[in-house]
Each structure stands twice: as C-alpha cells, then as structure tokens.
Design a protein around this motif. Structure first.
Motif, PDB file in Angstrom:
ATOM      1  N   ARG A 258      90.203  64.572  49.267  1.00 33.05           N
ATOM      2  CA  ARG A 258      88.399  65.640  49.353  1.00 33.05           C
ATOM      3  C   ARG A 258      87.857  64.957  48.378  1.00 33.05           C
ATOM      4  O   ARG A 258      88.127  64.928  47.153  1.00 33.05           O
ATOM      5  CB  ARG A 258      88.986  67.007  49.023  1.00 33.05           C
ATOM      6  CG  ARG A 258      89.628  67.077  50.604  1.00 33.05           C
ATOM      7  CD  ARG A 258      89.819  67.656  51.817  1.00 33.05           C
ATOM      8  NE  ARG A 258      90.395  67.578  52.761  1.00 33.05           N
ATOM      9  CZ  ARG A 258      90.158  68.324  53.991  1.00 33.05           C
ATOM     10  NH1 ARG A 258      89.310  68.161  54.668  1.00 33.05           N
ATOM     11  NH2 ARG A 258      91.475  68.258  54.825  1.00 33.05           N
ATOM     12  N   ALA A 259      87.021  64.784  48.880  1.00 30.19           N
ATOM     13  CA  ALA A 259      85.456  64.828  47.381  1.00 30.19           C
ATOM     14  C   ALA A 259      84.976  66.284  47.197  1.00 30.19           C
ATOM     15  O   ALA A 259      85.024  66.867  48.038  1.00 30.19           O
ATOM     16  CB  ALA A 259      84.489  64.039  48.147  1.00 30.19           C
ATOM     17  N   VAL A 260      85.412  66.034  45.652  1.00 29.58           N
ATOM     18  CA  VAL A 260      85.003  67.733  45.342  1.00 29.58           C
ATOM     19  C   VAL A 260      83.767  67.530  44.329  1.00 29.58           C
ATOM     20  O   VAL A 260      82.789  66.019  44.069  1.00 29.58           O
ATOM     21  CB  VAL A 260      86.235  67.848  43.615  1.00 29.58           C
ATOM     22  CG1 VAL A 260      85.426  68.497  42.579  1.00 29.58           C
ATOM     23  CG2 VAL A 260      87.161  67.708  43.736  1.00 29.58           C
ATOM     24  N   LEU A 261      83.139  68.359  45.027  1.00 27.80           N
ATOM     25  CA  LEU A 261      81.047  68.542  44.862  1.00 27.80           C
ATOM     26  C   LEU A 261      80.593  69.193  44.087  1.00 27.80           C
ATOM     27  O   LEU A 261      81.365  70.115  43.751  1.00 27.80           O
ATOM     28  CB  LEU A 261      81.484  68.826  46.089  1.00 27.80           C
ATOM     29  CG  LEU A 261      81.321  67.643  47.803  1.00 27.80           C
ATOM     30  CD1 LEU A 261      81.411  69.000  49.151  1.00 27.80           C
ATOM     31  CD2 LEU A 261      80.627  66.514  48.015  1.00 27.80           C
ATOM     32  N   GLU A 262      79.993  68.625  42.987  1.00 26.22           N
ATOM     33  CA  GLU A 262      78.965  69.290  41.984  1.00 26.22           C
ATOM     34  C   GLU A 262      78.029  68.895  41.931  1.00 26.22           C
ATOM     35  O   GLU A 262      77.402  68.808  42.007  1.00 26.22           O
ATOM     36  CB  GLU A 262      79.030  68.329  40.548  1.00 26.22           C
ATOM     37  CG  GLU A 262      80.584  68.075  40.119  1.00 26.22           C
ATOM     38  CD  GLU A 262      81.258  65.999  40.012  1.00 26.22           C
ATOM     39  OE1 GLU A 262      80.479  65.310  40.437  1.00 26.22           O
ATOM     40  OE2 GLU A 262      82.021  65.645  40.119  1.00 26.22           O
ATOM     41  N   VAL A 263      77.646  70.788  42.204  1.00 27.79           N
ATOM     42  CA  VAL A 263      76.571  70.689  43.107  1.00 27.79           C
ATOM     43  C   VAL A 263      75.574  72.151  42.544  1.00 27.79           C
ATOM     44  O   VAL A 263      76.449  72.834  41.007  1.00 27.79           O
ATOM     45  CB  VAL A 263      77.183  71.762  44.881  1.00 27.79           C
ATOM     46  CG1 VAL A 263      75.591  72.200  45.331  1.00 27.79           C
ATOM     47  CG2 VAL A 263      77.622  71.270  45.289  1.00 27.79           C
ATOM     48  N   ARG A 264      74.462  71.654  42.627  1.00 28.91           N
ATOM     49  CA  ARG A 264      73.319  72.427  41.035  1.00 28.91           C
ATOM     50  C   ARG A 264      71.974  72.385  42.317  1.00 28.91           C
ATOM     51  O   ARG A 264      71.437  71.860  43.295  1.00 28.91           O
ATOM     52  CB  ARG A 264      73.078  71.585  40.065  1.00 28.91           C
ATOM     53  CG  ARG A 264      71.964  72.838  39.437  1.00 28.91           C
ATOM     54  CD  ARG A 264      71.451  72.157  38.342  1.00 28.91           C
ATOM     55  NE  ARG A 264      72.849  72.234  37.455  1.00 28.91           N
ATOM     56  CZ  ARG A 264      73.082  72.783  35.970  1.00 28.91           C
ATOM     57  NH1 ARG A 264      72.375  74.257  36.175  1.00 28.91           N
ATOM     58  NH2 ARG A 264      74.379  72.788  35.385  1.00 28.91           N
ATOM     59  N   SER A 265      71.557  73.720  42.575  1.00 32.55           N
ATOM     60  CA  SER A 265      70.482  74.511  43.073  1.00 32.55           C
ATOM     61  C   SER A 265      69.493  74.590  42.020  1.00 32.55           C
ATOM     62  O   SER A 265      69.988  74.529  40.399  1.00 32.55           O
ATOM     63  CB  SER A 265      70.952  75.598  44.105  1.00 32.55           C
ATOM     64  OG  SER A 265      69.710  76.164  44.502  1.00 32.55           O
ATOM     65  N   HIS A 266      68.469  73.831  42.533  1.00 36.75           N
ATOM     66  CA  HIS A 266      67.494  74.234  42.123  1.00 36.75           C
ATOM     67  C   HIS A 266      66.081  74.246  42.393  1.00 36.75           C
ATOM     68  O   HIS A 266      66.060  75.474  43.787  1.00 36.75           O
ATOM     69  CB  HIS A 266      66.389  71.919  42.048  1.00 36.75           C
ATOM     70  CG  HIS A 266      67.442  72.021  41.381  1.00 36.75           C
ATOM     71  ND1 HIS A 266      67.826  71.571  40.120  1.00 36.75           N
ATOM     72  CD2 HIS A 266      68.124  70.090  41.559  1.00 36.75           C
ATOM     73  CE1 HIS A 266      68.602  70.414  39.371  1.00 36.75           C
ATOM     74  NE2 HIS A 266      69.165  69.278  40.662  1.00 36.75           N
ATOM     75  N   ASP A 267      65.324  75.677  41.559  1.00 38.67           N
ATOM     76  CA  ASP A 267      63.818  76.579  42.255  1.00 38.67           C
ATOM     77  C   ASP A 267      64.459  77.473  43.155  1.00 38.67           C
ATOM     78  O   ASP A 267      63.884  78.624  42.356  1.00 38.67           O
ATOM     79  CB  ASP A 267      63.598  75.165  42.808  1.00 38.67           C
ATOM     80  CG  ASP A 267      62.437  74.193  42.159  1.00 38.67           C
ATOM     81  OD1 ASP A 267      62.716  73.811  40.968  1.00 38.67           O
ATOM     82  OD2 ASP A 267      62.403  73.723  42.550  1.00 38.67           O
ATOM     83  N   VAL A 268      64.591  77.817  43.975  1.00 29.75           N
ATOM     84  CA  VAL A 268      65.520  78.656  44.435  1.00 29.75           C
ATOM     85  C   VAL A 268      66.328  79.152  45.510  1.00 29.75           C
ATOM     86  O   VAL A 268      67.507  77.402  44.936  1.00 29.75           O
ATOM     87  CB  VAL A 268      64.413  78.242  45.569  1.00 29.75           C
ATOM     88  CG1 VAL A 268      62.825  79.081  45.820  1.00 29.75           C
ATOM     89  CG2 VAL A 268      64.131  77.879  46.466  1.00 29.75           C
TER      90      VAL A 268
END
Length: 386
Positions: free
Chosen positions: A328-338
C-alpha cells in the motif's frame, strides 16, 4: 553550464558522457544504484566524507546533514544571480552547531549545508524528495542549489553544494551530522513517459491489484474501510507531543504521538484544518524493476488537502520478485483552510512511472532491510508496533 561553487571539486569538465554502468539498455532514464556508484567514482557526486554503501538505494541516494544549521526568518530561493550562502547571510537568525545533536523546533525554518555535492555532466540532472520516514513525521524538507530557481530540482551540468531546507510541522526533531532526511535521484537526458506506456506496463505486470485508473498517471484512492481486526483507518498526529530523534528506530510508543482513527464503515473521514493524518491507499502498488515511480501533486480543485510529502517509490516496491506482493502507498495528508470529508475510494493522488536506464542489481526490499516493503497502514520506523 550552470554556475559552480568552484572551490569544491577536482578537475572535472563533465564533457565526456560515460556509461551509467554495466548492462545499460536505454540512453535516457533514471539511473539505478550502479549508475549512481559510477557517478561517485567519476566524482560527479562528491562528498566531504566517504559516501556509505547504505546511502545508495535501488534508484536514489540518501543525503546527509552537515555539521551546522541556520535558523532562518523565511524560506527562500536564491535565484539565478546569487548563491545560497549569500542569502543565508541576509536571512539567518542564528547558527546552530549540530555536532552533539540539536533540536529543530516546529514552526521554524532551518537550512543545513549537506555533506554531498555535485559536479554533473551536461546530460545529467537530478531531483530530490523527503525520505519516506521524514514525510511520515510531518517534517517538510526541500533541497536548494546555488543559483537555483526551483526547489528539489538540480539543473543539468550543475556544479556546486547542496542545501536542505527543513521545517518540522508537528513534532520537534533531534538531528546530528549524518542524519538522512532527504534523497536524490539522477536522470540522464529527458525521458518521456505517457499514459499509453503506463497502460502497456499495467497489462504486462499489473501496477495495482484490479483495474487501473490511468489519466495523467496512475490514480490512487484512499482506503477508509476499517481494518477487520483493529478497526483502524489511520492516525492523526497529536499536537504538542514529545521530541523525536530522527536516527532512533523503534524507540517511541505510538499513543504518545498519534491518535488512532476509527470510523464507521461508509461514514467518511472529516479532515480538520491543519491537522496531519497518516492514511493508506486502497490499492496495492507494484513498481517493477524496470521503473521507478513518483507521487505527483493532485489537482487542488477536487479537495482542500495535500497528499504525500515523500514521493519516491523505488524499483521493486511492492513487487513479487522483491518479496512485496503489492504494498500500500502510505499517504501523508493535511487539510487546508476548511474541514474536508474524504470518502472511501476517493482519488487522492497519482503515480507517474519513469523508466530506468537499466535494471538495478538490487531491488527495494532485497537485502536492504527496507522498512516499508509489504506495508499496509504503517507509521514511520521510529515507532514501536502498536
């Protein structure tokens, strides 16, 4: 030729193009490990200390921090008329000795001259990226060159130092000379890659399990189906957690730094603004020995989030011949603004595959002690198994 830091290198005019190594098949493409070793031997890659064997990956080279860091007022690019250190003199707040280890704090920007430097031929360029473990700690890094106009890109024919911009986002980190936070790939010529080639490659080796979404690269979707045993779908980083020694493996308890995420099947996951998440792809990825892959930024029009700081996938990642059976590809995720809702199966990134000049002698996972072969949802190597 690119302007040079000419105090660094022995005589080296870069005029003659030498073979990347035994068995070279293609004139253009990403150089495999033995091609990198040739660059070292020919002093196109130079270092103030001997380059260690374990730095050389199947299609990339780990870069090491030097002895000093500079705390900066702001990130920068030097531009075509200035060297990096000239800008550091303008922007540095103070100088930090890394000899006995030093803490890099969150929310700050640092610049560290690297041990490795380059004296590339006119047909050889390079691109850098954070190492997987660096990205999974939410440590933002970018390589800068003298007279550079782009981050993480090294122009053909470049002769000069390399510098690493470092900005820890969530956890303060302890680093020292020789710590490895970034990696670099070397490219001969300007190889092309197309969706048609990618479709052919998928038909031959199966790049993902199941149907492949190929459109400007190979589409990856997020897995939000709770694990049958643990119920986990991911992790969210804790704010104001402790210090992480970047060179310490299996040294930290997961729950001191991460909140495990559990959701009801089919309910989706709400990303809180500016929080950092570790998730996994729904697909098991296969990178054959003939290619390397890179995660490309996804179109921001489909969601207010950024995915995968560390974007290199070495040849052999997930490959059966390297003991992968799909990873699996491990995903580093960050949301912005909302706040933003992710749904199970939503496209979250694309992989671009690029041909190597020839097959590496060792693949990712083979004899390398690779940390993330056959991975599912997995934190960085710094944490003990949950």
């Amino acid at each position: 030729m690119t302007k040079a830091a000419d105090d660094l290198f022995p005589d080296h005019d870069g005029a003659e193009l030498r073979r990347a190594g035994p068995g070279q098949v293609h004139a253009t493409g990403i150089l495999p490990a033995h091609g990198i070793q040739t660059l070292i031997r020919e002093q196109e890659i130079w270092a103030s200390r001997e380059i260690e064997r374990e730095q050389i990956q199947p299609a990339s080279l780990d870069l090491r921090l030097g002895n000093q860091a500079y705390r900066l007022r702001a990130s920068f690019l030097p531009g075509p008329d200035k060297g990096v250190m000239a800008r550091v003199e303008e922007l540095a707040l103070h100088k930090i000795d890394l000899t006995d280890g030093a803490v890099l704090e969150t929310g700050c920007v640092y610049l560290v001259p690297l041990v490795e430097a380059l004296a590339l031929s006119e047909r050889t360029s390079a691109a850098a990226n954070p190492k997987s473990s660096t990205g999974r700690l939410d440590v933002f890094t970018r390589v800068i060159t003298d007279f550079g106009t782009e981050f993480d890109q090294v122009a053909p024919g470049y002769k000069g130092h390399l510098y690493l911009e470092i900005s820890p986002r969530t956890f303060p980190i302890l680093v020292r000379p020789g710590s490895r936070l970034a990696q670099i790939r070397f490219r001969r010529g300007s190889p092309t890659h197309s969706d048609a080639e990618l479709k052919r490659l998928h038909e031959e080796v199966g790049l993902v399990d199941g149907a492949a979404d190929i459109d400007g690269g190979l589409g990856l979707t997020v897995n939000l189906q709770p694990d049958k045993e643990t119920g986990l779908v991911g992790y969210r980083a804790k704010r104001h957690a402790g210090l992480i020694d970047i060179d310490r493996r299996d040294g930290y308890d997961v729950l001191d730094f991460w909140d495990p995420l559990h959701i009801r099947a089919g309910s989706g996951l709400i990303l809180d603004p500016d929080e950092f998440y570790i998730l996994a792809s729904r697909e098991a990825v296969h990178v054959p020995a003939s290619h390397a892959a890179e995660m490309v930024p996804y179109n921001p029009l489909v969601g207010e989030f950024r995915v995968h700081y560390a974007g290199f996938f070495d040849p052999g990642f997930g490959a059966k011949e390297a003991g992968g059976l799909g990873s699996r590809a491990v995903l580093e995720v960050r949301s912005h603004d909302v706040p933003f809702i992710l749904e199970h199966g939503q496209i979250i990134g694309r992989l671009v595959y690029e041909r190597l000049t020839d097959r590496p002698t060792v693949l990712y996972g083979q004899e390398l002690g690779s940390n993330y072969q056959r991975q599912g949802l997995k934190l960085s190597k710094h944490f003990k198994p949950l």
